[in-house]
Write a protein that holds these residues in place. Sequence first.
Motif, PDB file in Angstrom:
ATOM      1  N   UNK A   1     -32.385 -11.678 -29.462  1.00  0.00           N
ATOM      2  CA  UNK A   1     -33.749 -11.333 -29.846  1.00  0.00           C
ATOM      3  C   UNK A   1     -33.842  -9.851 -30.211  1.00  0.00           C
ATOM      4  N   UNK A   2     -33.178  -8.996 -29.452  1.00  0.00           N
ATOM      5  CA  UNK A   2     -33.161  -7.579 -29.789  1.00  0.00           C
ATOM      6  C   UNK A   2     -32.501  -7.317 -31.127  1.00  0.00           C
ATOM      7  N   UNK A   3     -31.416  -8.070 -31.406  1.00  0.00           N
ATOM      8  CA  UNK A   3     -30.720  -7.937 -32.694  1.00  0.00           C
ATOM      9  C   UNK A   3     -31.665  -8.293 -33.841  1.00  0.00           C
ATOM     10  N   UNK A   4     -32.405  -9.401 -33.700  1.00  0.00           N
ATOM     11  CA  UNK A   4     -33.321  -9.813 -34.756  1.00  0.00           C
ATOM     12  C   UNK A   4     -34.473  -8.817 -34.916  1.00  0.00           C
ATOM     13  N   UNK A   5     -34.967  -8.308 -33.785  1.00  0.00           N
ATOM     14  CA  UNK A   5     -36.041  -7.320 -33.856  1.00  0.00           C
ATOM     15  C   UNK A   5     -35.562  -6.014 -34.476  1.00  0.00           C
ATOM     16  N   UNK A   6     -34.290  -5.679 -34.296  1.00  0.00           N
ATOM     17  CA  UNK A   6     -33.745  -4.444 -34.885  1.00  0.00           C
ATOM     18  C   UNK A   6     -33.881  -4.468 -36.405  1.00  0.00           C
ATOM     19  N   UNK A   7     -33.643  -5.642 -37.005  1.00  0.00           N
ATOM     20  CA  UNK A   7     -33.716  -5.733 -38.464  1.00  0.00           C
ATOM     21  C   UNK A   7     -35.133  -6.009 -38.959  1.00  0.00           C
ATOM     22  N   UNK A   8     -36.086  -6.110 -38.053  1.00  0.00           N
ATOM     23  CA  UNK A   8     -37.460  -6.422 -38.481  1.00  0.00           C
ATOM     24  C   UNK A   8     -38.474  -5.474 -37.858  1.00  0.00           C
ATOM     25  N   UNK A   9     -38.161  -4.212 -37.801  1.00  0.00           N
ATOM     26  CA  UNK A   9     -39.138  -3.219 -37.387  1.00  0.00           C
ATOM     27  C   UNK A   9     -39.038  -2.757 -35.953  1.00  0.00           C
ATOM     28  N   UNK A  10     -38.142  -3.311 -35.148  1.00  0.00           N
ATOM     29  CA  UNK A  10     -37.969  -2.838 -33.773  1.00  0.00           C
ATOM     30  C   UNK A  10     -39.220  -3.031 -32.936  1.00  0.00           C
ATOM     31  N   UNK A  11     -39.617  -1.963 -32.211  1.00  0.00           N
ATOM     32  CA  UNK A  11     -40.778  -2.052 -31.320  1.00  0.00           C
ATOM     33  C   UNK A  11     -42.081  -2.210 -32.081  1.00  0.00           C
TER      34      UNK A  11
END
Length: 425
Positions: free
Chosen positions: A90-100
Motif C-alpha cells: 500500500x505504501x508503494x502504491x501511495x508513493x506513486x500516487x501523491x504519498x501523504x
Amino acid sequence: MKRPTSQQRIGPHALTRSLAWLRICAIAGQSAAVLVCALWMKLDIPLIPLMVGIGLLAVFAVFAAWRLTQPWPIRQWETILHVAFDTLVLGYLLYFTGGASNPFITLLLMPIALSAAALPVGAVFMVAALAGIAYLVLLFWYVPLPAPLHGATAGGFSLHVVGMGVNFVITALLLGFFINRLARAVRLQQMEVQRVRERALRDEGILAIATQAAGAAHELNTPLSTMRTLLPELRREHAGDAPLGEDLALLEGQVDRCRTILREMVAFGKAQLSQEPEQLTLTHFIHGCQERFQLLRPEADLQLTVADDAKHIVLRTPPGLRHALLNLLNNAADASALNQSQVVALTVHRDGGWLELIVSDHGPGFTPTGELSVLGQSHKMTGLGIGLALAEATAERLEGELTTNNTENGAQMCLRLPLSVIAAS
C-alpha cells in the motif's frame, strides 16, 4: 496437554483469514481505481509501476490463501509479516500516487484496527509503528499527483475531496464488516472455551467417582465373599422352608452378580491401562450387550434391529462403549416404565463413515430444553445421575456425539460414532 488459549486460536488465524478477504477487495478496488484514473480520466500516473505493485499483491494473495488451507497453526509472527507486506505494498502504491496527499492515505489505519481486535498489545504496537513509518516516509518522498486532481470539477468539488468521500465510505464498510467477523470469531471461541471448561468439570467429577468406585470395589470384595460363604449354609439349615429357600437363592444370585460386576470393573481398568481394545464383529458386540441388558432388566422387551450393511463390521471396541450403550438401554427402560410400558428399541445401522446406535423408548420424552443430564443430577427417584453423563463422555472421547430428540411414542437417543475410530482397519 496444554490447552489452546483464546489468543492462540482466535488472533492469528482469524486475522489472517480476514486479511485474505480484505486483500482480495484491495486488489479489485486498486485495479479499478488505477484503470479509471489512467484510461478514463486520462490522468498522467505511472501505470506500469502501479500494476506491478498490484500484481505482487495478487501473487501474495494466492500464497496466503494456500497457507490458510494447511493443517499447521498460523503463528503470530506470520500474521505480522502478512500485515507488513500489505502495508509495504500500500505504501508503494501511495508513493506513486501523491504519498501523504493521496486521499486514500488513511487506509494505512486499516491493519492497525484489525490487529487491535485480534492481536496482543505488543503486536499492535509493531503494526502501528510500521504504518507510522510508512506515513512519515510518504510525507517527504513521493511522486506528486497530476495537477487536475486538485482542480474544481463541474459540481464545485475537487477530485481530492471526492476521493476523500470515497475513501470514507470504503473504510467504514471494510472496518464494519471485518471487525464484525473478528468479533464473531471471538464470541464463538468464548463459547468453545465454556464448553471445554464444562467438559473438564464433568470429567473431573467422573474421575472422582471412578476413584471412589475403585476403593469401594476393593472394600466390597470382603463382605461379598462372606455373604457368598454364609448363604449356602443358611439354605442348608432351612432346607425345609421353601419360601425362605427361594429368597436365599435369589440373594445368592445377587451376590454372585455383584462379584461379577466387580471383576468386570477390574478387567475394564486393566483394558484402559493396556490400551488394547478387543476386536469383534458388530453382531457379536450387540448380542453381548443384549444378553447383558436382558440379564439386568429381564422385564424389558428389547426390540433389536441391525442393518445388513453393518453386521460384518469389525469393531476395535474401546473400553466404555459397552457400558455407554447399556446405560442408554437402561435409561430407556426406566423411561418406558413411567408410561407402564416395557418396550425398548435398539436400531443399529451405518451412515457413510459413521455407526449409529439409536435407542428408543415409550416414555414421556425429554424436557423442552433437550439438555442431557448433569453429572450427579437425575430425574428418577432411584437414579444416580451419571448414566447419560458417562455415555456422553464416552461419545466425545471417541470423537462422536450423543444426540436426543422426542418422537411420537417417546424419546430417542442416538450414539453416533466415526468408524475411523472404532472400526478395525
